[in-house]
Design a protein around this motif. Structure first.
Motif, PDB file in Angstrom:
ATOM      1  N   ALA A   1     -36.237  13.918  10.152  1.00  0.00           N
ATOM      2  CA  ALA A   1     -36.526  15.081   9.216  1.00  0.00           C
ATOM      3  C   ALA A   1     -36.942  16.156   9.917  1.00  0.00           C
ATOM      4  O   ALA A   1     -36.665  17.441   9.370  1.00  0.00           O
ATOM      5  N   LYS A   2     -38.357  16.091  10.549  1.00  0.00           N
ATOM      6  CA  LYS A   2     -38.989  17.219  11.273  1.00  0.00           C
ATOM      7  C   LYS A   2     -38.095  17.962  12.242  1.00  0.00           C
ATOM      8  O   LYS A   2     -38.237  19.192  12.245  1.00  0.00           O
ATOM      9  N   THR A   3     -37.278  17.257  12.994  1.00  0.00           N
ATOM     10  CA  THR A   3     -36.411  17.939  14.092  1.00  0.00           C
ATOM     11  C   THR A   3     -35.448  18.431  13.264  1.00  0.00           C
ATOM     12  O   THR A   3     -35.024  19.602  13.490  1.00  0.00           O
ATOM     13  N   LEU A   4     -34.947  18.081  12.208  1.00  0.00           N
ATOM     14  CA  LEU A   4     -33.962  18.786  11.549  1.00  0.00           C
ATOM     15  C   LEU A   4     -34.583  20.273  10.801  1.00  0.00           C
ATOM     16  O   LEU A   4     -33.963  21.493  11.039  1.00  0.00           O
ATOM     17  N   ALA A   5     -35.875  20.242  10.354  1.00  0.00           N
ATOM     18  CA  ALA A   5     -36.463  21.480   9.957  1.00  0.00           C
ATOM     19  C   ALA A   5     -36.668  22.317  11.207  1.00  0.00           C
ATOM     20  O   ALA A   5     -36.890  23.464  10.660  1.00  0.00           O
ATOM     21  N   ASP A   6     -37.119  21.970  12.132  1.00  0.00           N
ATOM     22  CA  ASP A   6     -37.635  22.706  13.107  1.00  0.00           C
ATOM     23  C   ASP A   6     -36.467  23.205  14.213  1.00  0.00           C
ATOM     24  O   ASP A   6     -36.816  23.638  15.274  1.00  0.00           O
ATOM     25  N   THR A   7     -35.358  22.865  14.048  1.00  0.00           N
ATOM     26  CA  THR A   7     -34.246  23.118  15.043  1.00  0.00           C
ATOM     27  C   THR A   7     -34.357  24.303  15.510  1.00  0.00           C
ATOM     28  O   THR A   7     -34.031  24.543  16.556  1.00  0.00           O
ATOM     29  N   GLN A   8     -34.101  25.304  14.512  1.00  0.00           N
ATOM     30  CA  GLN A   8     -33.710  26.699  14.933  1.00  0.00           C
ATOM     31  C   GLN A   8     -34.987  27.367  15.651  1.00  0.00           C
ATOM     32  O   GLN A   8     -34.852  28.132  16.725  1.00  0.00           O
ATOM     33  N   VAL A   9     -36.074  26.951  15.440  1.00  0.00           N
ATOM     34  CA  VAL A   9     -37.383  27.536  15.808  1.00  0.00           C
ATOM     35  C   VAL A   9     -37.454  26.779  17.519  1.00  0.00           C
ATOM     36  O   VAL A   9     -37.870  27.452  18.134  1.00  0.00           O
ATOM     37  N   ASN A  10     -37.212  25.589  17.460  1.00  0.00           N
ATOM     38  CA  ASN A  10     -37.283  24.806  18.654  1.00  0.00           C
ATOM     39  C   ASN A  10     -36.304  25.383  19.743  1.00  0.00           C
ATOM     40  O   ASN A  10     -36.702  25.515  20.869  1.00  0.00           O
ATOM     41  N   LEU A  11     -34.941  25.843  19.288  1.00  0.00           N
ATOM     42  CA  LEU A  11     -34.298  26.313  20.164  1.00  0.00           C
ATOM     43  C   LEU A  11     -34.456  27.675  20.864  1.00  0.00           C
ATOM     44  O   LEU A  11     -34.154  28.029  21.786  1.00  0.00           O
ATOM     45  N   GLN A  12     -35.003  28.465  19.872  1.00  0.00           N
ATOM     46  CA  GLN A  12     -35.475  29.625  20.167  1.00  0.00           C
ATOM     47  C   GLN A  12     -36.624  29.646  21.115  1.00  0.00           C
ATOM     48  O   GLN A  12     -36.711  30.408  22.161  1.00  0.00           O
ATOM     49  N   ARG A  13     -37.621  28.792  20.894  1.00  0.00           N
ATOM     50  CA  ARG A  13     -38.500  28.803  21.826  1.00  0.00           C
ATOM     51  C   ARG A  13     -38.140  28.216  23.294  1.00  0.00           C
ATOM     52  O   ARG A  13     -38.563  28.699  24.213  1.00  0.00           O
ATOM     53  N   PHE A  14     -37.257  27.393  23.012  1.00  0.00           N
ATOM     54  CA  PHE A  14     -36.675  26.739  24.605  1.00  0.00           C
ATOM     55  C   PHE A  14     -35.982  28.095  25.129  1.00  0.00           C
ATOM     56  O   PHE A  14     -36.269  28.180  26.407  1.00  0.00           O
ATOM     57  N   SER A  15     -35.215  28.759  24.455  1.00  0.00           N
ATOM     58  CA  SER A  15     -34.562  29.918  25.125  1.00  0.00           C
ATOM     59  C   SER A  15     -35.620  31.106  25.505  1.00  0.00           C
ATOM     60  O   SER A  15     -35.512  31.580  26.824  1.00  0.00           O
ATOM     61  N   ASP A  16     -36.854  31.157  24.994  1.00  0.00           N
ATOM     62  CA  ASP A  16     -37.694  32.178  25.620  1.00  0.00           C
ATOM     63  C   ASP A  16     -38.252  31.564  26.856  1.00  0.00           C
ATOM     64  O   ASP A  16     -38.749  32.365  27.889  1.00  0.00           O
ATOM     65  N   ILE A  17     -38.773  29.996  26.822  1.00  0.00           N
ATOM     66  CA  ILE A  17     -39.212  29.747  27.967  1.00  0.00           C
ATOM     67  C   ILE A  17     -38.408  29.532  29.380  1.00  0.00           C
ATOM     68  O   ILE A  17     -38.930  30.046  30.298  1.00  0.00           O
ATOM     69  N   PHE A  18     -37.109  29.444  28.979  1.00  0.00           N
ATOM     70  CA  PHE A  18     -36.106  29.440  30.190  1.00  0.00           C
ATOM     71  C   PHE A  18     -35.505  30.517  30.349  1.00  0.00           C
ATOM     72  O   PHE A  18     -34.762  30.665  31.222  1.00  0.00           O
ATOM     73  N   GLY A  19     -35.885  31.767  29.616  1.00  0.00           N
ATOM     74  CA  GLY A  19     -35.123  32.978  29.929  1.00  0.00           C
ATOM     75  C   GLY A  19     -33.710  33.019  29.495  1.00  0.00           C
ATOM     76  O   GLY A  19     -32.904  33.616  30.305  1.00  0.00           O
ATOM     77  N   ILE A  20     -33.289  32.283  28.591  1.00  0.00           N
ATOM     78  CA  ILE A  20     -31.853  32.011  28.282  1.00  0.00           C
ATOM     79  C   ILE A  20     -31.571  32.843  26.913  1.00  0.00           C
ATOM     80  O   ILE A  20     -32.027  32.651  26.085  1.00  0.00           O
ATOM     81  N   GLN A  21     -30.539  33.514  26.721  1.00  0.00           N
ATOM     82  CA  GLN A  21     -30.352  34.243  25.728  1.00  0.00           C
ATOM     83  C   GLN A  21     -29.010  33.774  24.888  1.00  0.00           C
ATOM     84  O   GLN A  21     -28.167  33.334  25.708  1.00  0.00           O
TER      85      GLN A  21
END
Length: 328
Positions: free
Chosen positions: A308-328
């Protein structure tokens, strides 16, 4: 999150294939993301145990199946009785939207509570764990997730991207929720030159060839290749493993509810779990032996995971991953 929004962000690992329907007096309709061969084995075994029930099945990637299902529900013409797809996060989304039927399967008593919905909306059918694969030509052999961020592994590690792989998304959500790893671990991986691109197949090729001697990978790819003589081995990290479970669920409003319940009970039963083992996966059910070359089910340390938490946080988590690895 809006209806089936997760299907727009949850990555998919499979190629789409549609299977034709067949007419039958009593018919169960299944939507599945299993590979074709696995799906056929599952259906054949169920029909052998339930000879009065025919099964029509559609096989596609999870994202496409969810888009198809969303369109059917919107039109008031949902087709499947049962879903057997890659991950609990997608089914948690359907459960929250009221699209799944709760069913208290008697087979649940043989499963760890963490592997099924407490309300009976979905049940895990296998364990596909993620650990560390390495090329046998290396001298350093990792024992933990933390090892991959050490200087001696700099520029030597590949991992699947959660922007592409559903297993990698769940892996990221699990590790970043761990108090000893967290987002700082992903920041350390990025600083250490970890390559995060594509899916598990790309990681396997990189490790087996020696291009990247270490990789974050699902268990069966490494262990099957090892058994076939490939120069690859696999570590179940000491912190524990992350996992996807190919859960089964009944759609709310299923037209053949009794057959759907029989299907759920079958894939969870000892007989159904023996089919999982024959396919070459670790069974989710306690007390069932793993395939040769795989660890015993009760020896695995499963890291805590909150669908349930993973579902709620998916979009935020993906954006944070993109920022960390410099992926757009």
């Amino acid at each position: 999150m809006s209806r089936f929004a997760l299907a727009l962000v949850l990555p998919v690992l499979a190629f789409p294939v549609m299977l034709p329907f067949a007419a039958s007096a009593e018919t169960l309709t299944l939507y599945t993301s299993q590979p074709n061969e696995d799906a056929q084995q599952t259906v054949d075994a169920f029909k052998a145990a339930n000879p009065g029930i025919e099964v029509n099945w559609v096989r596609d990637g999870t994202t496409k199946l969810m888009a198809r299902l969303a369109a059917e529900i919107k039109a008031g013409a949902a087709q499947p009785d049962v879903l057997l797809i890659s991950d609990t996060v997608t089914l948690e989304g359907l459960a929250q939207q009221g699209d799944l039927a709760a069913y208290p399967s008697p087979e649940a008593a043989a499963y760890d509570p963490a592997l099924y919905s407490a309300e009976g909306y979905y049940y895990s059918t296998k364990l596909i764990t993620t650990g560390i694969a390495y090329n046998t030509g290396v001298t350093e052999k990792p024992a933990s997730w933390a090892d991959l961020a050490k200087p001696e592994y700099k520029n030597l590690v590949a991992m699947p991207s959660p922007l592409y792989s559903g297993a990698a998304l769940i892996h990221m959500a699990t590790l970043t929720a761990d108090p000893d790893l967290g987002w700082g671990y992903y920041e350390d991986l990025a600083k250490n030159g970890t390559q995060a691109d594509g899916g598990n197949g790309a990681v396997f090729k990189a490790v087996a060839s020696g291009e990247k001697p270490y990789g974050v990978l699902v268990d069966y790819m490494a262990l099957r290749a090892k058994a076939d003589g490939s120069p690859i081995d696999f570590v179940f990290p000491k912190e524990g493993v992350t996992y996807v479970t190919e859960p089964v669920a009944i759609l709310k409003g299923a037209r053949n509810i009794e057959a759907a319940q029989k299907f759920v009970d079958f894939v969870l039963s000892e007989q159904g779990q023996d089919v999982v083992v024959k396919m070459g996966y670790i069974p989710a059910r306690n007390g069932v032996a793993s395939p040769e070359g795989f660890p015993a089910r009760d020896s695995l340390k499963l890291m805590p995971f909150d669908a349930a938490k993973t579902l709620a946080d998916t979009q935020v988590n993906l954006q944070r991953f993109s920022d960390i690895f410099g992926i757009q």
